[in-house]
Design an enzyme around this catalytic site. Structure first.
Site, PDB file in Angstrom:
ATOM      1  CE1 TYR A  60      -4.369   1.355   0.597  1.00 14.56           C
ATOM      2  CE2 TYR A  60      -3.029   3.119   1.508  1.00 14.56           C
ATOM      3  CZ  TYR A  60      -4.238   2.662   1.017  1.00 14.56           C
ATOM      4  OH  TYR A  60      -5.311   3.518   0.937  1.00 14.56           O
TER       5      TYR A  60
ATOM      6  CE1 TYR B  82      -4.970   6.051  -2.254  1.00 13.68           C
ATOM      7  CE2 TYR B  82      -6.362   7.947  -2.660  1.00 13.68           C
ATOM      8  CZ  TYR B  82      -5.847   7.006  -1.789  1.00 13.68           C
ATOM      9  OH  TYR B  82      -6.222   7.024  -0.468  1.00 13.68           O
TER      10      TYR B  82
END
Lengths: 400, 137
Positions: A302, A352
């Site tokens: 992440y 994203y």
């Protein structure tokens, strides 16, 4: 927390489900806009569901399965599972929701329980065109408390919380800005080898250092993009995953550990760098997959901020605590290096998608034939989800 | 008129914390059963699950753990640059605040800072904001 998971029950789940299809929207083309007409902030013409629908159709096409083969549905946090099912004409036998890793873990459990066989995991986010705020006066509730609780003192935004993390890392270990910058530079290099990535312009360490601070010590390129997109992943029982359009990619390990105690006062973030959660997950995934960090060919974490990579590399034992800075330098995390990380460009430079885009990339790396950014001979891929102490990990392997 | 500040997160427990600040009292909840201090305020002790707690005055002294400087304006009330800090209070909890009477370049890990008050207001009313500066000699 007690180390109470049961390795003997976890072990047989290895390779019981497979990823048989992945689909993504056209991140780069959508960002730049067809015919040079990019959709600006707050000019939404599509919504989360539009993007999710496109990705779902592509994932089904990729797998060769039909919509009617889907009997389970997991939706990302922007979607209502009920509305999504209705929109796509599905009456699932089981449904779940959450982040990407959570949905893969949930689907693995549901399939192994016998509730369903073929689960679509779907995400869509029109965050750029809908002008979603991740800091400032428009964030006043919901989500993680520390993101808005300290507004009276002027502290806001997820970026500032990771800036506090990095400042602490600098104070304790002497990590430098140039070391952190190597992460953004590497991910951008990967994005430039990925035609679907939003960012296509090479970034040098000099460019990185010259860019303005946002929440110092983090600079512009330590921050992820804000763009629109959708991702879908088809997870299927392994014995039903053979002889489909794609060679299946196996889910060889799952792990989950959260570190929420005193999270609002930032204790696990600043006093532990979330390593207790990392170690908890590492203790599950490596024995379950039968590998060690040294066996991981391609890695993704992440990366809403570059800082996440330091945390997960140290916490999962790729390097010692405090040595993430030197570790990420000199091409080690680039394709061709010892541990290629976020090879699509990640959330910093590809898209994203709140980690959803990392899963298709790892699947493609294990399928092979990815062109310039292919990690040669990739057989073991690991995703680490490390968001404010809610840590999960998935280890994928190439099917035999 | 007190200084306008970005809105506080208000609930029945935060209300009590801020009410004490009107008298310039810096009080945190201390569990009546096990003695653990907690922050932010809330209904339950996370160590023993007791819901009995006393608002106990704390020393207002802490060591600097980290800081960040906003180089971009996020709130009208806090033009850039604006620096915020995280302290570890003597009583245990970590506390977010901002530094006063100390240059950002002089901040260091473990530096001891102590409580000052400055005024504030939002739609919930007027209050005093705990901020931190070098201990007076």
């Amino acid at each position: 927390m007690a180390d109470s998971f049961d390795r003997k029950r976890l072990a047989p789940l290895k390779d019981t489900v497979a990823i048989v299809g992945v689909g993504e929207t056209d991140y780069g083309a959508d960002y730049r806009g067809a015919g040079g007409k990019a959709v600006g902030k707050g000019e939404a013409r599509v919504d989360h569901y539009t993007l999710a629908s496109r990705a779902l159709k592509r994932a089904l096409d990729d797998s060769g399965l039909r919509k009617d083969d889907i009997d389970g549905l997991c939706t990302g946090p922007t979607l209502s599972g009920e509305r999504a099912s209705e929109l796509w004409g599905l009456n699932p036998r089981w449904s779940g929701s959450g982040d990407a890793a959570q949905c893969i873990i949930e689907a693995t459990m549901a399939i192994n329980c016998g509730l369903c066989t073929t689960v679509a995991l779907v995400y869509g986010n029109a965050q750029r065109s809908m002008d979603t705020a991740y800091g400032g006066a428009r964030v006043t509730g919901g989500g993680i408390t520390s993101y808005f609780y300290y507004a009276p003192w002027g502290l806001t935004s997820q970026g500032a919380l990771y800036a506090l993390f990095f400042q602490r890392h600098k104070l304790l270990y002497g990590t430098t800005d140039e070391q952190l910058g190597a992460i953004a530079v590497a991910f951008r290099k990967h994005a430039c080898m990925n035609p679907n990535a939003v960012m296509q312009k090479p970034l040098t360490i000099e460019d990185y250092m010259k860019a303005p601070y946002v929440a110092e010590p983090l600079r512009l390129f330590d921050y992820c993009l804000i763009n629109d997109g959708g991702v879908a992943i088809i997870v299927r029982r392994a014995d039903m995953a053979k002889d489909l359009k794609q060679k299946p990619v196996m889910v060889s390990a799952i792990g989950w550990s959260e570190e929420n105690v005193d999270a609002t006062q930032l204790r696990p973030r600043l006093k532990d760098f979330y390593h207790t959660a990392h170690r908890g997950v590492a203790a599950q995934v490596y024995p379950m997959a039968g590998v060690t960090p040294a066996d991981v060919d391609v890695f993704a974490t992440y990366d809403s901020f570059s800082v996440h990579l330091l945390a997960s590399l140290e916490g999962f034992g790729f390097c010692k605590e405090g040595e993430g800075g030197p570790f990420v330098q000199n091409g080690r995390i680039e394709v061709g290096g010892q541990l290629p990380c976020n090879t699509s460009g990640g959330m910093l430079s590809e898209s994203y998608m709140q980690s959803w885009n990392h899963q298709p990339e790892l699947v493609r790396q294990l399928r092979g034939g990815l062109g310039p950014r292919q990690v040669e001979g990739a057989e073991v891929a690991q995703y680490v989800h490390d968001v404010a102490g809610k840590c999960k990990s998935i280890i994928y392997t190439k099917s035999a | 008129m007190a200084t306008p500040r970005p809105i506080r997160s208000m609930d029945p427990y935060a209300e009590q914390f801020w009410a004490y600040t009107q008298k310039k009292e810096f009080r945190l909840q201390k569990c009546s059963d096990c003695g653990k201090f907690r922050w932010p305020p809330g209904p339950t002790c996370d160590k023993c699950l007791s819901d009995e707690a006393e608002w106990t005055a704390v020393a207002g002294r802490g060591k600097v753990l980290s800081w960040t400087t906003f180089r971009r304006k996020y709130f009208e009330e806090y033009p850039a640059p604006h620096t915020t800090i995280v302290l570890e209070l003597d009583e245990g909890p970590l506390f977010v605040s901002y530094p006063v009477d100390v240059e950002v370049a002089k901040l260091s890990e473990g530096m001891v800072l102590s409580l000052r008050w400055t005024d504030g207001q939002d739609k919930f009313g007027e209050y005093n904001l705990p901020v931190f500066g070098p201990p007076s000699a």
